[in-house]
Structures are given as structure tokens and as C-alpha cells.
Design an enzyme around this catalytic site. Structure first.
Site, PDB file in Angstrom:
ATOM      1  N   ARG A  29       0.867  -1.163   0.000  1.00 60.93           N
ATOM      2  CA  ARG A  29       0.000   0.000   0.000  1.00 60.93           C
ATOM      3  C   ARG A  29       0.911   1.222   0.000  1.00 60.93           C
ATOM      4  O   ARG A  29       2.084   1.127   0.368  1.00 60.93           O
ATOM      5  CB  ARG A  29      -0.952  -0.025   1.196  1.00 60.93           C
ATOM      6  CG  ARG A  29      -0.273  -0.251   2.510  1.00 60.93           C
ATOM      7  CD  ARG A  29      -1.261  -0.802   3.534  1.00 60.93           C
ATOM      8  NE  ARG A  29      -0.554  -1.321   4.680  1.00 60.93           N
ATOM      9  CZ  ARG A  29      -0.376  -0.658   5.805  1.00 60.93           C
ATOM     10  NH1 ARG A  29      -0.892   0.536   5.960  1.00 60.93           N
ATOM     11  NH2 ARG A  29       0.298  -1.187   6.804  1.00 60.93           N
ATOM     12  N   ASN A  75      37.418  22.696  15.644  1.00 66.37           N
ATOM     13  CA  ASN A  75      37.221  21.312  16.053  1.00 66.37           C
ATOM     14  C   ASN A  75      38.487  20.807  16.769  1.00 66.37           C
ATOM     15  O   ASN A  75      39.595  20.933  16.245  1.00 66.37           O
ATOM     16  CB  ASN A  75      36.930  20.457  14.817  1.00 66.37           C
ATOM     17  CG  ASN A  75      36.346  19.119  15.163  1.00 66.37           C
ATOM     18  OD1 ASN A  75      36.856  18.408  16.020  1.00 66.37           O
ATOM     19  ND2 ASN A  75      35.270  18.763  14.489  1.00 66.37           N
ATOM     20  N   ASP A  76      38.306  20.287  17.981  1.00 69.30           N
ATOM     21  CA  ASP A  76      39.450  19.803  18.761  1.00 69.30           C
ATOM     22  C   ASP A  76      40.058  18.530  18.173  1.00 69.30           C
ATOM     23  O   ASP A  76      41.161  18.143  18.548  1.00 69.30           O
ATOM     24  CB  ASP A  76      39.029  19.555  20.220  1.00 69.30           C
ATOM     25  CG  ASP A  76      38.508  20.836  20.879  1.00 69.30           C
ATOM     26  OD1 ASP A  76      39.233  21.843  20.865  1.00 69.30           O
ATOM     27  OD2 ASP A  76      37.358  20.832  21.373  1.00 69.30           O
ATOM     28  N   HIS A 113      20.776  23.410  25.457  1.00 74.06           N
ATOM     29  CA  HIS A 113      21.090  22.006  25.200  1.00 74.06           C
ATOM     30  C   HIS A 113      19.866  21.217  24.727  1.00 74.06           C
ATOM     31  O   HIS A 113      19.983  20.210  24.029  1.00 74.06           O
ATOM     32  CB  HIS A 113      21.641  21.389  26.495  1.00 74.06           C
ATOM     33  CG  HIS A 113      22.111  19.978  26.356  1.00 74.06           C
ATOM     34  ND1 HIS A 113      23.326  19.663  25.803  1.00 74.06           N
ATOM     35  CD2 HIS A 113      21.515  18.797  26.680  1.00 74.06           C
ATOM     36  CE1 HIS A 113      23.471  18.341  25.796  1.00 74.06           C
ATOM     37  NE2 HIS A 113      22.384  17.789  26.323  1.00 74.06           N
ATOM     38  N   SER A 161      27.492  12.970  17.664  1.00 71.70           N
ATOM     39  CA  SER A 161      28.109  12.597  18.933  1.00 71.70           C
ATOM     40  C   SER A 161      27.387  13.205  20.119  1.00 71.70           C
ATOM     41  O   SER A 161      27.643  12.842  21.252  1.00 71.70           O
ATOM     42  CB  SER A 161      29.568  13.052  18.921  1.00 71.70           C
ATOM     43  OG  SER A 161      29.631  14.443  18.667  1.00 71.70           O
ATOM     44  N   HIS A 281      25.477  22.509  -0.831  1.00 74.75           N
ATOM     45  CA  HIS A 281      26.357  22.454  -1.992  1.00 74.75           C
ATOM     46  C   HIS A 281      26.388  23.836  -2.600  1.00 74.75           C
ATOM     47  O   HIS A 281      25.339  24.357  -3.025  1.00 74.75           O
ATOM     48  CB  HIS A 281      25.871  21.393  -2.990  1.00 74.75           C
ATOM     49  CG  HIS A 281      26.267  20.015  -2.581  1.00 74.75           C
ATOM     50  ND1 HIS A 281      25.654  18.882  -3.019  1.00 74.75           N
ATOM     51  CD2 HIS A 281      27.269  19.603  -1.745  1.00 74.75           C
ATOM     52  CE1 HIS A 281      26.237  17.821  -2.472  1.00 74.75           C
ATOM     53  NE2 HIS A 281      27.213  18.236  -1.690  1.00 74.75           N
ATOM     54  N   HIS A 296      22.109  24.865  -3.252  1.00 73.36           N
ATOM     55  CA  HIS A 296      21.074  23.958  -2.737  1.00 73.36           C
ATOM     56  C   HIS A 296      21.609  23.169  -1.553  1.00 73.36           C
ATOM     57  O   HIS A 296      22.824  23.066  -1.363  1.00 73.36           O
ATOM     58  CB  HIS A 296      20.607  22.985  -3.836  1.00 73.36           C
ATOM     59  CG  HIS A 296      21.691  22.077  -4.333  1.00 73.36           C
ATOM     60  ND1 HIS A 296      22.612  22.454  -5.275  1.00 73.36           N
ATOM     61  CD2 HIS A 296      22.019  20.810  -3.992  1.00 73.36           C
ATOM     62  CE1 HIS A 296      23.452  21.456  -5.505  1.00 73.36           C
ATOM     63  NE2 HIS A 296      23.115  20.445  -4.732  1.00 73.36           N
ATOM     64  N   LYS A 311      16.680   2.697   6.918  1.00 71.96           N
ATOM     65  CA  LYS A 311      17.286   2.157   5.699  1.00 71.96           C
ATOM     66  C   LYS A 311      18.792   2.046   5.875  1.00 71.96           C
ATOM     67  O   LYS A 311      19.426   2.931   6.450  1.00 71.96           O
ATOM     68  CB  LYS A 311      16.988   3.109   4.541  1.00 71.96           C
ATOM     69  CG  LYS A 311      17.579   2.685   3.204  1.00 71.96           C
ATOM     70  CD  LYS A 311      17.299   3.753   2.156  1.00 71.96           C
ATOM     71  CE  LYS A 311      17.936   3.414   0.825  1.00 71.96           C
ATOM     72  NZ  LYS A 311      17.236   2.335   0.131  1.00 71.96           N
ATOM     73  N   TYR A 316      22.680  -5.131  -2.492  1.00 68.57           N
ATOM     74  CA  TYR A 316      22.580  -4.655  -3.872  1.00 68.57           C
ATOM     75  C   TYR A 316      23.017  -3.194  -3.979  1.00 68.57           C
ATOM     76  O   TYR A 316      23.687  -2.797  -4.936  1.00 68.57           O
ATOM     77  CB  TYR A 316      21.139  -4.812  -4.367  1.00 68.57           C
ATOM     78  CG  TYR A 316      20.997  -4.543  -5.851  1.00 68.57           C
ATOM     79  CD1 TYR A 316      21.294  -5.532  -6.780  1.00 68.57           C
ATOM     80  CD2 TYR A 316      20.579  -3.293  -6.313  1.00 68.57           C
ATOM     81  CE1 TYR A 316      21.196  -5.281  -8.141  1.00 68.57           C
ATOM     82  CE2 TYR A 316      20.468  -3.033  -7.666  1.00 68.57           C
ATOM     83  CZ  TYR A 316      20.782  -4.031  -8.580  1.00 68.57           C
ATOM     84  OH  TYR A 316      20.680  -3.785  -9.919  1.00 68.57           O
TER      85      TYR A 316
HETATM   86  P1  H2U Z   1      29.043  15.487  15.150  1.00 64.91           P
HETATM   87  O1  H2U Z   1      28.569  16.713  14.379  1.00 64.91           O
HETATM   88  O2  H2U Z   1      29.120  14.295  14.273  1.00 64.91           O
HETATM   89  O3  H2U Z   1      28.255  15.285  16.406  1.00 64.91           O
HETATM   90  O4  H2U Z   1      30.532  15.821  15.629  1.00 64.91           O
HETATM   91  C1  H2U Z   1      30.835  16.812  16.575  1.00 64.91           C
HETATM   92  C2  H2U Z   1      32.282  17.247  16.412  1.00 64.91           C
HETATM   93  O5  H2U Z   1      32.716  17.839  17.639  1.00 64.91           O
HETATM   94  C3  H2U Z   1      33.252  16.139  16.096  1.00 64.91           C
HETATM   95  O6  H2U Z   1      33.823  16.395  14.835  1.00 64.91           O
HETATM   96  C4  H2U Z   1      34.095  17.613  17.786  1.00 64.91           C
HETATM   97  C5  H2U Z   1      34.300  16.224  17.208  1.00 64.91           C
HETATM   98  O7  H2U Z   1      35.609  16.126  16.683  1.00 64.91           O
HETATM   99  N1  H2U Z   1      34.443  17.733  19.206  1.00 64.91           N
HETATM  100  C6  H2U Z   1      35.290  18.765  19.605  1.00 64.91           C
HETATM  101  O8  H2U Z   1      35.785  19.512  18.760  1.00 64.91           O
HETATM  102  N2  H2U Z   1      35.561  18.935  20.940  1.00 64.91           N
HETATM  103  C7  H2U Z   1      35.082  18.115  21.919  1.00 64.91           C
HETATM  104  O9  H2U Z   1      35.341  18.357  23.085  1.00 64.91           O
HETATM  105  C8  H2U Z   1      34.298  16.922  21.571  1.00 64.91           C
HETATM  106  C9  H2U Z   1      33.895  16.792  20.137  1.00 64.91           C
HETATM  107 ZN    ZN Z   2      24.843  21.015  25.622  1.00 62.71          ZN
END
Ligand code: H2U
Ligand code: ZN
Length: 347
Positions: A29, A75-76, A113, A161, A281, A296, A311, A316
């Protein structure tokens, strides 16, 4: 003549020059959706253990400022670095490598949060839009950056994460594979037709309305004819612009509006915070103009029939090509039926 859409058929993706298999007869359906009762999401507005909340310590010892609204940080665990030395190897074209420089940042959407995009006001989402634009401009201006990828992984199902509302931006030297494929196709289309592939595609869809999910003055959301993920959509600028930085003030407001409405519809579908990976993009930043690219975003959600049925691209699909049972038309109709009032807000 039989209706091709009720029979097994292949659909062509003109943006990637790839085919997908559609098997509509497998759905007995048209709609197999079911609502499952999920425990209410009980996240606190501030979580002392969250590395994205204001004032908290992140991995590596850095501390977030007591921010209000959006917050951007390096990003750390960056996948790319700005000082990687240039190197290249090539053995008969078979074993090739080239060094890659870049910058990876994390963008928090809100100090709260417990919120997600559909919980946020249009005005607050507009602040997120402004940060996407600022980051594209700032990172695109670096001499070693030629492409800026803004993307969001939402939900544990997509490997996010942390539920704190956030996205990422990776900017690097080489144009990555997906945008490169799409650029090539858009360039070829323009050479052979003298017009823009996505401008022409929007016209076809707006004429039929069958696969359009929603629209406003400056943006259109469509389930692309060639969609692979069950509830995949594409968010397109109506105007032919290549980059987020080309958006006017009115277009930025309209983008915030459509993001809220689309993500609300997604959450209402299975009455859960709907997981997806989405990304923009846009034109590479290596030269201007890059007039073949039409701005887009793609939304790729993995859920199929409920909050627990998803999914996977296996079998395949891994070895041959992607396949789907629900047609793009069925899904567009289903998303059109959804309310734009978030199910959680009326509880
Ligand atoms: P997601 O968008 O997939 O949740 O990833 C979160 C990013 O946050 C991930 O690339 C970074 C991780 O490296 N991160 C930090 O830069 N500092 C932190 O203390 C934990 C996560
Ligand atoms: Zn938070």
C-alpha cells in the site's frame, strides 16, 4: 501503455549522472507509516557534562565561553589542518596521494542544550543562517581553501556525537567528491543546453507540484525525482545564485523560515526528533564567478517507516546501485500532509 511509475524502473540523477532502481510494487500500500510512542525527550536546558554547552570544558582542556545564541570553535579533533606541508605521490596513476590542507569548525546553534532547529524561533534560526554565511566567507577567503562544506549530522542514527544543536564546517583545498560530481554535471548541462540544470529542474517541479513539499518566496523544497533515501529532500534557492554568501537579507529570512518548516514536518512524521545528515552544496571559493553552481542543500534522513525502522545501504545498493520502494511522489505527498506545528509544542 503501462504507467512506468507502478513498475520496476530506473531513475536518472542528472546531478551525479547516476541511476537508481525504484521498485514501487514492493510496497503493498502506498503508505506503511506507523506512529510509535516514544518516551518524551527529557534533556535539560543546560547539561554540565555536555562539551558544547556554555561555560563547559571540551576535550583537550579548552573551555567554552558563556555564550548566548550561536558559538563557533575550531574542532578539537580536526580532520584537516592549515599547516600540512604539500606533498604528492603517484605510481603509474594507481597509487596516488596528495596532501590536503584545511580547517574544521563546530557551530553551536543555541546555548540551549534541549533545543533542536524546529524548536527554535525563525529569528534564532536566522542567526544560524548568518553564521553559515560568515563561515563560508571567512574560510573561503583563506588562500589554501577552495571549497567550504557546511553540514549537520543530526541524531544518534546518523552518528552525531551529541544532541546539543550543532553542525560542522570543513573547508579545504580540493573540491570534495560529491560537489565535484555535481559541478561537472551542471557545467556539462550548461554547455549543452545554455541554461542552468537546477533552474530548469525547479521549473519542471513547480509546473507539476507532485514532488514539491513546501515553498516560500525564495526557496523550494522538493523530493527529487531521483531520491535514494526514504525521506530525502532538496532545498533549492529559487534565484540562480551559487553560494550562501550571495543571499540577500530577505533570502536569509526566507531560508530560516523554510528550515524551520521543513524540520518541523520531519519531526512530525514519526513524532520523534528526526535524524538526518544535511549539507550545503555551493560554489567553490577558488575563483569567482562559478556560475554553473546553483545553491542547494540535500537532506538525507535514514528513517523508513517509523522511528525504529531505518534504511541501510547494503547488499545490492553497495555492490550495484541504490534502490528504493517508496516513490518520491508518495513521500512528497506524505510530507505535504504534515502539520507545521511541532507535535511537541502542543503537548
Ligand atoms: P558530530 O557533528 O558528528 O556530532 O561531531 C561533533 C564534532 O565535535 C566532532 O567532529 C568535535 C568532534 O571532533 N568535538 C570537539 O571539537 N571537541 C570536543 O570536546 C568533543 C567533540
Ligand atoms: Zn549542551
Amino acid at each position: 501503455m503501462t504507467d512506468i511509475f507502478t513498475q520496476p524502473h530506473r531513475r536518472f540523477n542528472p546531478l551525479t549522472n547516476e541511476w537508481i532502481l525504484v521498485s514501487p510494487h514492493r510496497t503493498q500500500r502506498p503508505w506503511l507509516g506507523q506512529i510509535e510512542t516514544q518516551p518524551p525527550d527529557s534533556r535539560p536546558p543546560y547539561d554540565p557534562t555536555c562539551y558544547l554547552c556554555p561555560g563547559n570544558e571540551r576535550a583537550g582542556g579548552k573551555r567554552n565561553p558563556p555564550y548566548d545564541g550561536t558559538f563557533v570553535f575550531e574542532n578539537d579533533f580536526a580532520a584537516l589542518m592549515s599547516n600540512t606541508p604539500a606533498e604528492e605521490i603517484d605510481e603509474r596513476g594507481l597509487v596516488r596521494a596528495t596532501s590536503e590542507r584545511g580547517v574544521c569548525r563546530v557551530i553551536c546553534f543555541s546555548q540551549r542544550h534541549d533545543l533542536t532547529l524546529p524548536d527554535m524561533s525563525v529569528a534564532d534560526i536566522r542567526r544560524v543562517v548568518d553564521v553559515w554565511i560568515e563561515q563560508t566567507r571567512e574560510l573561503g577567503a583563506l588562500d589554501f581553501v577552495n571549497y567550504v562544506q557546511v553540514f549537520e549530522n543530526k541524531g544518534a542514527a546518523m552518528g552525531a556525537s551529541n544532541p546539543h544543536p550543532h553542525c560542522q564546517v570543513w573547508a579545504n583545498e580540493h573540491i570534495p567528491t560529491e560537489p565535484a560530481k555535481e559541478l561537472r554535471a551542471q557545467n556539462e548541462y550548461r554547455e549543452s543546453h545554455g541554461s542552468c540544470l537546477l533552474c530548469d529542474y525547479i521549473k519542471i517541479e513547480l509546473n507539476k507540484l507532485e514532488r514539491i513539499v513546501l515553498q516560500n518566496e525564495h526557496f523550494v523544497v522538493v523530493v527529487p525525482f531521483w531520491a535514494v533515501w526514504p525521506f530525502e529532500t532538496m532545498l533549492l534557492a529559487r534565484r540562480h545564485i551559487g553560494s550562501l554568501i550571495d543571499l540577500t537579507d530577505a533570502e536569509r529570512d526566507a531560508l530560516a523560515d523554510i528550515v524551520k518548516r521543513l524540520t518541523t514536518r520531519y519531526d512530525n512524521l514519526f513524532q520523534v526528533s528526526f535524524p538526518y545528515s544535511m549539507g550545503w552544496h555551493q560554489a567553490p571559493t577558488e575563483r569567482t564567478p562559478y556560475s554553473e553552481m546553483h545553491l542547494h542543500a540535500h537532506y538525507y534522513p535514514p528513517l523508513l517507516r517509523s522511528a525504529t525502522v531505518r534504511k541501510f545501504m547494503v547488499g545490492y545498493e553497495m555492490l550495484a546501485n541504490p534502490q528504493r520502494d517508496l516513490t518520491a511522489e508518495t513521500v512528497a505527498a506524505r510530507l505535504r500532509e504534515m502539520s507545521e506545528t511541532l507535535y511537541r509544542s502542543s503537548q
